[in-house]
Design a protein around this motif. Structure first.
Motif, mmCIF file in Angstrom:
data_model
loop_
_atom_site.group_PDB
_atom_site.id
_atom_site.type_symbol
_atom_site.label_atom_id
_atom_site.label_comp_id
_atom_site.label_asym_id
_atom_site.label_seq_id
_atom_site.Cartn_x
_atom_site.Cartn_y
_atom_site.Cartn_z
ATOM 1 N N THR A 1 -30.510 35.856 15.508
ATOM 2 C CA THR A 1 -31.891 36.637 15.346
ATOM 3 C C THR A 1 -32.649 35.596 14.672
ATOM 4 O OG1 THR A 1 -30.689 38.594 15.203
ATOM 5 C CG2 THR A 1 -32.926 38.644 14.589
ATOM 6 N N ILE A 2 -33.829 35.217 15.230
ATOM 7 C CA ILE A 2 -34.542 34.040 14.541
ATOM 8 C C ILE A 2 -36.021 34.923 14.705
ATOM 9 C CG2 ILE A 2 -35.662 32.080 14.208
ATOM 10 C CD1 ILE A 2 -33.160 30.727 15.225
ATOM 11 N N ILE A 3 -36.760 35.611 13.938
ATOM 12 C CA ILE A 3 -37.727 36.529 14.284
ATOM 13 C C ILE A 3 -38.865 35.566 14.112
ATOM 14 C CG2 ILE A 3 -39.310 38.315 13.149
ATOM 15 C CD1 ILE A 3 -36.635 39.603 12.054
ATOM 16 N N GLY A 4 -38.898 34.392 13.334
ATOM 17 C CA GLY A 4 -39.793 33.357 13.305
ATOM 18 C C GLY A 4 -39.897 32.727 14.700
ATOM 19 N N ARG A 5 -39.330 32.519 15.450
ATOM 20 C CA ARG A 5 -39.319 32.157 16.716
ATOM 21 C C ARG A 5 -40.183 32.967 17.572
ATOM 22 N NH1 ARG A 5 -38.038 26.910 16.661
ATOM 23 N NH2 ARG A 5 -35.795 26.646 16.432
ATOM 24 N N ALA A 6 -39.918 34.197 17.408
ATOM 25 C CA ALA A 6 -40.698 35.345 18.060
ATOM 26 C C ALA A 6 -42.082 35.227 17.716
ATOM 27 C CB ALA A 6 -40.122 36.806 17.905
ATOM 28 N N ILE A 7 -42.542 35.222 16.327
ATOM 29 C CA ILE A 7 -43.848 35.194 15.898
ATOM 30 C C ILE A 7 -44.672 33.903 16.492
ATOM 31 C CG2 ILE A 7 -45.297 34.809 14.159
ATOM 32 C CD1 ILE A 7 -43.129 36.547 12.315
ATOM 33 N N GLU A 8 -43.798 32.859 16.448
ATOM 34 C CA GLU A 8 -44.211 31.632 16.989
ATOM 35 C C GLU A 8 -44.799 31.723 18.285
ATOM 36 O OE1 GLU A 8 -42.742 27.348 15.154
ATOM 37 O OE2 GLU A 8 -41.276 28.545 16.276
ATOM 38 N N GLU A 9 -43.712 32.221 19.059
ATOM 39 C CA GLU A 9 -44.038 32.439 20.703
ATOM 40 C C GLU A 9 -45.214 33.319 21.054
ATOM 41 O OE1 GLU A 9 -43.453 31.487 24.562
ATOM 42 O OE2 GLU A 9 -42.435 30.494 22.818
ATOM 43 N N GLY A 10 -45.188 34.359 20.142
ATOM 44 C CA GLY A 10 -46.500 35.123 20.313
ATOM 45 C C GLY A 10 -47.750 34.621 19.997
ATOM 46 N N THR A 11 -47.873 33.898 18.853
ATOM 47 C CA THR A 11 -49.091 33.147 18.424
ATOM 48 C C THR A 11 -49.481 32.231 19.672
ATOM 49 O OG1 THR A 11 -48.543 33.277 16.363
ATOM 50 C CG2 THR A 11 -49.985 31.771 16.685
ATOM 51 N N ALA A 12 -48.307 31.575 20.192
ATOM 52 C CA ALA A 12 -48.704 30.444 21.391
ATOM 53 C C ALA A 12 -49.210 31.172 22.570
ATOM 54 C CB ALA A 12 -47.630 29.811 21.788
ATOM 55 N N ALA B 1 -35.563 31.088 6.221
ATOM 56 C CA ALA B 1 -36.686 31.023 5.765
ATOM 57 C C ALA B 1 -37.359 29.554 6.287
ATOM 58 C CB ALA B 1 -36.794 30.665 4.056
ATOM 59 N N GLN B 2 -36.419 28.942 7.115
ATOM 60 C CA GLN B 2 -36.885 27.562 7.584
ATOM 61 C C GLN B 2 -36.523 27.572 9.117
ATOM 62 O OE1 GLN B 2 -38.655 25.090 5.913
ATOM 63 N NE2 GLN B 2 -38.674 23.397 7.640
ATOM 64 N N ILE B 3 -37.437 27.381 9.983
ATOM 65 C CA ILE B 3 -37.397 27.251 11.278
ATOM 66 C C ILE B 3 -37.527 26.290 12.172
ATOM 67 C CG2 ILE B 3 -37.663 28.590 13.742
ATOM 68 C CD1 ILE B 3 -38.339 30.395 10.681
ATOM 69 N N GLY B 4 -36.393 25.269 12.409
ATOM 70 C CA GLY B 4 -36.742 23.982 12.850
ATOM 71 C C GLY B 4 -37.436 23.143 11.704
ATOM 72 N N ALA B 5 -38.623 22.446 11.954
ATOM 73 C CA ALA B 5 -39.339 21.535 11.183
ATOM 74 C C ALA B 5 -40.250 22.522 10.381
ATOM 75 C CB ALA B 5 -39.997 20.539 11.992
ATOM 76 N N ARG B 6 -40.550 23.905 10.562
ATOM 77 C CA ARG B 6 -41.739 24.521 10.025
ATOM 78 C C ARG B 6 -40.914 25.785 9.135
ATOM 79 N NH1 ARG B 6 -45.697 26.988 14.009
ATOM 80 N NH2 ARG B 6 -46.835 27.380 12.300
ATOM 81 N N SER B 7 -41.646 25.869 8.125
ATOM 82 C CA SER B 7 -41.117 26.751 7.223
ATOM 83 C C SER B 7 -41.742 28.336 7.800
ATOM 84 C CB SER B 7 -41.610 26.692 5.702
ATOM 85 O OG SER B 7 -43.086 26.909 5.720
ATOM 86 N N LEU B 8 -41.029 29.201 7.364
ATOM 87 C CA LEU B 8 -41.472 30.632 7.574
ATOM 88 C C LEU B 8 -42.773 30.757 6.925
ATOM 89 C CD1 LEU B 8 -40.995 33.370 8.918
ATOM 90 C CD2 LEU B 8 -39.892 34.171 6.604
ATOM 91 N N ASP B 9 -43.222 30.524 5.991
ATOM 92 C CA ASP B 9 -44.614 30.236 5.461
ATOM 93 C C ASP B 9 -45.451 30.100 6.193
ATOM 94 O OD1 ASP B 9 -43.972 31.951 3.055
ATOM 95 O OD2 ASP B 9 -43.811 30.307 1.734
ATOM 96 N N ASP B 10 -45.392 28.615 7.035
ATOM 97 C CA ASP B 10 -46.183 28.227 7.781
ATOM 98 C C ASP B 10 -46.279 29.110 9.135
ATOM 99 O OD1 ASP B 10 -46.219 25.949 6.170
ATOM 100 O OD2 ASP B 10 -45.116 24.758 7.053
ATOM 101 N N ILE B 11 -45.266 29.441 9.498
ATOM 102 C CA ILE B 11 -45.266 30.374 10.857
ATOM 103 C C ILE B 11 -46.210 31.595 10.628
ATOM 104 C CG2 ILE B 11 -44.238 31.801 12.548
ATOM 105 C CD1 ILE B 11 -41.795 29.821 12.112
#
Length: 299
Positions: free
Chosen positions: A146-157, A183-193
């Motif tokens: 479960t990586i919710i940050g990925r979902a937020i990234e995809e939604g924003t995209a 709190a870190q997804i790949g090269a981006r932090s959750l705060d950045d996302i």
């Protein structure tokens, strides 16, 4: 001879109905040719919002979530099927309240996938929700985590791909068990996302479907409560069916307003204008010929 001239001029007036009939013929033939504009665009406004619905399909969503009403059609009481039913209930609530939202559907686990891009077609969204809610499809979903940050990234995209980032009336609704401490997804932090969603004015509503776990009883709550509130959205600890239904109703109430959409048509018919002009000429000719006795004489 002098007396005959006025009579000759007056006799010419008798041709007025014929002149009107002839004047209408060119417009009639243009209308018959079925003219159209090659590309037409217009701005229209609808009551509703642009909503990206996101459903967690990770392995942890197999844990039980008892919901007698929402899960009455499901084979098991797994949290995933309750979540799918909740997403469907949310869409039907929007339909019932006569909104004309632009809806999209994203399914996520370790990665996020766009199932249906933005559309006004509620039935299409409901069909997509039904398809991802099929037990066989769920068992074949490739991502386990479960990586919710990925979902937020995809939604924003997705909002960016449709050119909606500068528009008002955008929001994301995430249904997940919230079992994500990254709190870190790949090269981006959750705060950045989260900051990307905030900068684009996309509030995130996270409905945490974790049975019998109140707010703060799941460790990742400490991470996600401030994260979603930073976007202007809200965190819901849906620990039972009533709490889940209340969360859906509250999000629906908060999602009022209007959206502006540019509509394009590749073939806008224009024959009606010319047909009306021709009809106007011919109606005038008929009115002169039948309504005024003077025009019933032969020239």
């Amino acid at each position: 001879i002098l007396k005959a001239m006025p009579k000759s001029r007056a006799s010419f007036v008798l041709y007025a109905p014929l002149v009107l009939v002839l004047a209408g013929l060119p417009f009639f033939f243009i209308a018959l040719a079925d003219p159209y504009s090659a590309l037409v665009s217009r701005e229209v406004s609808f009551p509703g919002r642009r909503i990206c619905i996101m459903v967690d399909a990770s392995t942890s969503m197999r844990t039980p979530f008892t919901a007698a009403t929402l899960n009455k059609r499901a084979a098991t009481d797994a949290a995933f099927f309750t979540t799918v039913a909740a997403a469907e209930s949310f869409v039907r609530l929007r339909m019932k309240n006569h909104y004309r939202d632009l809806l999209s559907l994203v399914e996520f686990g370790n990665e996020a996938y766009v199932v249906t891009p933005f559309t006004h077609d509620y039935e299409n969204i409901l069909l997509s929700i039904s398809l991802i809610g099929d037990p066989v499809e769920f068992s074949m979903f490739p991502d386990q985590g479960t990586i919710i940050g990925r979902a937020i990234e995809e939604g924003t995209a997705l909002f960016k791909a449709f050119g909606f980032l500068d528009a008002s009336g955008n929001l994301m609704v995430i249904f997940s068990d919230g079992e994500d401490t990254r709190a870190q997804i790949g090269a981006r932090s959750l705060d950045d996302i989260v900051q990307s969603a905030y900068a684009a004015k996309i509030p995130v509503y996270l409905v945490r479907t974790n049975y019998d776990r109140t707010k703060g009883q799941v460790i990742p709550d400490e991470l996600w409560i401030p994260a979603v509130e930073k976007t202007g959205g809200k965190f819901y600890a849906a620990n039972n069916e009533k709490a889940l239904l209340d969360a859906i109703a509250e999000i629906d109430s908060a999602s009022t307003g209007t959206i502006e959409v540019r509509q394009y048509s590749s073939q806008q018919p224009r024959f009606a204008v010319f047909a009306l002009i021709a009809g106007g000429f011919w109606t005038s000719a008929a009115a002169l010929k039948l309504g005024i006795p003077y025009f019933q004489k032969l020239p």
